[in-house]
Design an enzyme around this catalytic site. Structure first.
Site, PDB file in Angstrom:
ATOM      1  N   CYS A 125       0.837  -1.205   0.000  1.00 22.42           N
ATOM      2  CA  CYS A 125       0.000   0.000   0.000  1.00 22.42           C
ATOM      3  C   CYS A 125       0.874   1.257   0.000  1.00 22.42           C
ATOM      4  O   CYS A 125       2.055   1.202  -0.392  1.00 22.42           O
ATOM      5  CB  CYS A 125      -0.990   0.013   1.157  1.00 22.42           C
ATOM      6  SG  CYS A 125      -2.363   1.154   0.834  1.00 22.42           S
ATOM      7  N   ASP A 194      -3.455   1.300   9.977  1.00 27.36           N
ATOM      8  CA  ASP A 194      -4.654   2.134  10.138  1.00 27.36           C
ATOM      9  C   ASP A 194      -5.131   2.107  11.577  1.00 27.36           C
ATOM     10  O   ASP A 194      -5.748   3.059  12.048  1.00 27.36           O
ATOM     11  CB  ASP A 194      -5.764   1.660   9.195  1.00 27.36           C
ATOM     12  CG  ASP A 194      -5.387   1.948   7.752  1.00 27.36           C
ATOM     13  OD1 ASP A 194      -4.594   1.174   7.176  1.00 27.36           O
ATOM     14  OD2 ASP A 194      -5.838   2.982   7.223  1.00 27.36           O
TER      15      ASP A 194
HETATM   16  P1  RI2 Z   1      -0.127   6.393   6.632  1.00 27.89           P
HETATM   17  C1  RI2 Z   1      -3.835   3.433   4.300  1.00 27.89           C
HETATM   18  O1  RI2 Z   1      -5.199   3.203   4.154  1.00 27.89           O
HETATM   19  C2  RI2 Z   1      -3.031   2.147   4.132  1.00 27.89           C
HETATM   20  O2  RI2 Z   1      -3.653   1.014   4.689  1.00 27.89           O
HETATM   21  C3  RI2 Z   1      -1.764   2.539   4.867  1.00 27.89           C
HETATM   22  O3  RI2 Z   1      -0.940   1.440   5.185  1.00 27.89           O
HETATM   23  C4  RI2 Z   1      -2.348   3.218   6.089  1.00 27.89           C
HETATM   24  O4  RI2 Z   1      -3.472   3.948   5.594  1.00 27.89           O
HETATM   25  C5  RI2 Z   1      -1.421   4.118   6.854  1.00 27.89           C
HETATM   26  O5  RI2 Z   1      -0.994   5.169   6.050  1.00 27.89           O
HETATM   27  P2  RI2 Z   1      -6.064   3.772   2.891  1.00 27.89           P
HETATM   28  O6  RI2 Z   1      -6.498   5.169   3.278  1.00 27.89           O
HETATM   29  O7  RI2 Z   1      -0.943   7.056   7.692  1.00 27.89           O
HETATM   30  O8  RI2 Z   1      -5.242   3.719   1.637  1.00 27.89           O
HETATM   31  O9  RI2 Z   1       1.142   5.815   7.179  1.00 27.89           O
HETATM   32  O10 RI2 Z   1      -7.254   2.854   2.834  1.00 27.89           O
HETATM   33  O11 RI2 Z   1       0.086   7.272   5.428  1.00 27.89           O
END
Ligand code: RI2
Length: 309
Positions: A125, A194
């Site tokens: 991700c 998350d």
């Molecule tokens: P940071 C994201 O969720 C991903 O799962 C990623 O690993 C997590 O948030 C943390 O991201 P999504 O919004 O806060 O893409 O470290 O569903 O950037």
């Protein structure tokens, strides 16, 4: 006022990433408070609570969102006038954003210490906390190579490989199901989060649990990079972290699905990696094993069991 626009953008994932969602929500709350015209302090509090609810209801899993909103809303626990309440909300919002930005920088510094010269990394991700560690290791002139997954269905891997490419880091872009194939070439898995439960279980983008499982089998370490406000206080009482199931059209277009009456498309956005598959959690307060998650909830988020009743 940006409240409804921000809520819609978080829902549609135009604004995404657990940390960014939290900062955007806090900015929207501050903007709402700045422009709110009401006659008395009680009305101010009521309107702010409604705004807070609109924001927290946008995405259910990233606990950074309610944690951030709660931090700002604590300004309204006691106040004497509308102006005092407004000032207090704005001050707390600015504090949170400043703390969050510094936290991501600090995590990058601490996380980079766990990346060695010559390491091959794998990330899943797009996490600014995890990516920060990788970019910092590269900035320190450690020779690294990265495997980055595609991340079906929303393709956040593309954001990650662009950032890695811009930094000049040798990167392999792979489909999610190729992780097991390549895991023996990988020295360290590094992902974001998350939400983190009190038992150290990590909720992150769907597929993380499979990756951690493959890493465990291959004796490859797994590091999670996460700010302290991603720890979920209410898990102390056994409350489960809700896993968001998004629109099925993200997986299979409705035009195809409607001709397959016996097929149900499922689209969970996150999964749960048990603590036993996580070697280290890197926060802005330091790095520790997942078993110490309760200390973060108690000492840094300030939640005690009696607060939860
Ligand atoms: P940071 C994201 O969720 C991903 O799962 C990623 O690993 C997590 O948030 C943390 O991201 P999504 O919004 O806060 O893409 O470290 O569903 O950037």
């Amino acid at each position: 006022m940006i409240l409804n626009g921000t809520a819609a953008s978080i829902k549609s994932m135009e604004i995404r990433g657990a940390g960014r969602i939290a900062r955007a929500a806090v900015e929207a709350l501050a903007d709402y408070a700045r422009n709110l015209e009401v006659s008395d302090a009680d009305a101010f509090k009521r309107e702010m609570q409604k705004a807070a609810e609109i924001l927290t209801e946008t995405r259910p899993t990233a606990v950074s969102l309610p944690n951030a909103v709660r931090y700002v809303m604590r300004a309204l626990d006691s106040f004497e006038s509308v102006e005092a309440a407004r000032e207090a909300v704005l001050a707390r919002a600015a504090e949170f954003i400043d703390h969050s930005e510094h936290a991501v920088e600090r995590i990058a510094e601490i996380g980079a210490r766990h990346i060695s010269d010559g390491d091959v990394l794998l990330t899943h991700c797009n996490s600014e906390a995890a990516l920060g560690c990788i970019l910092e290791a590269h900035r320190q002139e450690k020779e690294i190579e990265v495997y980055a997954t595609e991340v079906r269905p929303r393709g956040q891997g593309l954001i990650t490989i662009r950032a890695l490419n811009d930094a000049g880091i040798r990167t392999n872009y792979i489909i999610d199901s190729a992780v097991r194939y390549f895991i023996n070439d990988v020295d360290l898995v590094i992902v974001g989060a998350d939400a983190i439960a009190v038992n150290g279980a990590v909720v992150n983008k769907i597929g993380t649990a499979q990756i951690a499982h493959a890493a465990d089998e291959a004796r490859t370490n797994v590091i999670v990079a996460a700010e302290t406000y991603k720890f979920a206080p209410r898990t102390i009482l056994g409350e489960k972290i809700a896993i968001e199931e998004r629109d099925t059209g993200e997986v299979l277009p409705g035009t195809i699905a409607e001709n397959l009456p016996f097929v149900r498309v499922r689209n969970p956005a996150f999964d749960v990696t048990p603590a036993e598959y996580v070697d280290l959690i890197v926060t802005e307060m330091g790095a520790f094993p997942p078993e110490l998650a309760y200390l973060v909830i108690r000492d840094y988020l300030g939640w005690k069991i009696e607060d939860l009743r």
